[in-house]
Design a protein around this motif. Structure first.
Motif, short mmCIF file in Angstrom:
data_model
loop_
_atom_site.label_atom_id
_atom_site.label_comp_id
_atom_site.label_asym_id
_atom_site.label_seq_id
_atom_site.Cartn_x
_atom_site.Cartn_y
_atom_site.Cartn_z
N TYR A 33 0.85 -1.18 0.00
CA TYR A 33 0.00 0.00 0.00
C TYR A 33 0.89 1.23 0.00
O TYR A 33 1.80 1.35 0.82
CB TYR A 33 -0.90 0.01 1.23
CG TYR A 33 -2.07 0.96 1.11
CD1 TYR A 33 -3.24 0.56 0.50
CD2 TYR A 33 -1.99 2.25 1.62
CE1 TYR A 33 -4.32 1.43 0.38
CE2 TYR A 33 -3.06 3.11 1.52
CZ TYR A 33 -4.22 2.70 0.90
OH TYR A 33 -5.28 3.56 0.78
N ARG A 54 -2.43 3.97 -3.58
CA ARG A 54 -2.38 2.82 -4.50
C ARG A 54 -2.19 1.53 -3.72
O ARG A 54 -1.37 1.46 -2.81
CB ARG A 54 -1.23 2.95 -5.49
CG ARG A 54 -1.45 4.01 -6.54
CD ARG A 54 -0.37 4.02 -7.59
NE ARG A 54 0.91 4.25 -6.97
CZ ARG A 54 2.07 3.74 -7.38
NH1 ARG A 54 2.11 2.96 -8.44
NH2 ARG A 54 3.20 4.02 -6.77
N THR A 84 -1.14 -2.48 -10.07
CA THR A 84 -2.03 -1.67 -9.25
C THR A 84 -3.43 -2.27 -9.33
O THR A 84 -4.00 -2.38 -10.41
CB THR A 84 -2.05 -0.21 -9.74
OG1 THR A 84 -0.72 0.32 -9.62
CG2 THR A 84 -3.01 0.63 -8.93
N ILE A 85 -3.97 -2.66 -8.16
CA ILE A 85 -5.30 -3.28 -8.15
C ILE A 85 -6.38 -2.31 -7.66
O ILE A 85 -7.57 -2.56 -7.84
CB ILE A 85 -5.33 -4.60 -7.35
CG1 ILE A 85 -4.88 -4.40 -5.92
CG2 ILE A 85 -4.47 -5.64 -8.04
CD1 ILE A 85 -5.00 -5.66 -5.06
N SER A 86 -5.94 -1.19 -7.06
CA SER A 86 -6.89 -0.18 -6.62
C SER A 86 -6.13 1.14 -6.45
O SER A 86 -4.98 1.14 -6.01
CB SER A 86 -7.53 -0.58 -5.30
OG SER A 86 -8.45 0.39 -4.86
N GLN A 87 -6.78 2.23 -6.80
CA GLN A 87 -6.15 3.53 -6.58
C GLN A 87 -7.20 4.62 -6.40
O GLN A 87 -8.31 4.52 -6.92
CB GLN A 87 -5.19 3.90 -7.70
CG GLN A 87 -5.80 4.15 -9.05
CD GLN A 87 -4.71 4.44 -10.09
OE1 GLN A 87 -3.61 3.91 -10.03
NE2 GLN A 87 -5.04 5.28 -11.03
N ARG A 88 -6.84 5.62 -5.64
CA ARG A 88 -7.69 6.78 -5.38
C ARG A 88 -6.78 7.99 -5.19
O ARG A 88 -5.60 7.85 -4.91
CB ARG A 88 -8.49 6.60 -4.08
CG ARG A 88 -9.52 5.51 -4.11
CD ARG A 88 -10.81 6.06 -4.68
NE ARG A 88 -11.88 5.11 -4.57
CZ ARG A 88 -12.23 4.27 -5.52
NH1 ARG A 88 -11.57 4.22 -6.64
NH2 ARG A 88 -13.25 3.45 -5.36
#
Length: 110
Positions: free
Chosen positions: A62, A82, A89-93
């Motif tokens: 993370y 991320r 990258t499996i998730s990002q904001r």
């Protein structure tokens, strides 16, 4: 108000948060600095709580990286978040907080 970026890391976490310091020594500036630092210290603690918890994906990393920009009397802090696993990258904001006089006047989540 001055700022720097501090890095905190563990095996599966990398967090960069702003740290604010007073320039004038005025009481109001000291209070604003304390409030803003407390906000990002709590943010850091929340990230570490998540990454050290049972629900965090095994083998993942993370990354939270903050940048600060100043315009007029406002400071905007953007934090890119991320979650990476197996090099992807499996998730990002992205979180954005605009501060004026130690108070968040605008927040965005993308």
């Amino acid at each position: 108000m001055k700022h720097s970026i501090q890095l905190y890391t563990t095996k599966n976490t990398s967090v960069m948060i702003p740290v604010f310091t007073c320039e004038t020594g005025a009481i109001a500036e000291e209070e604003n600095t304390k409030r803003m630092n407390s906000f990002y210290t709590e943010f850091k603690a929340s990230v570490f709580s998540y990454t050290e918890g049972d629900g965090f994906p095994e083998g993942a990393k993370y990354i939270a990286k903050a940048t600060v920009t100043e315009q007029s009397n406002d400071l905007t802090v953007k934090v890119s978040l991320r979650l990476r696993k197996e090099g992807k990258t499996i998730s990002q904001r992205e979180l954005s907080h605009t501060w004026r006089d130690g108070v968040v006047i605008e927040k965005l989540i993308n």
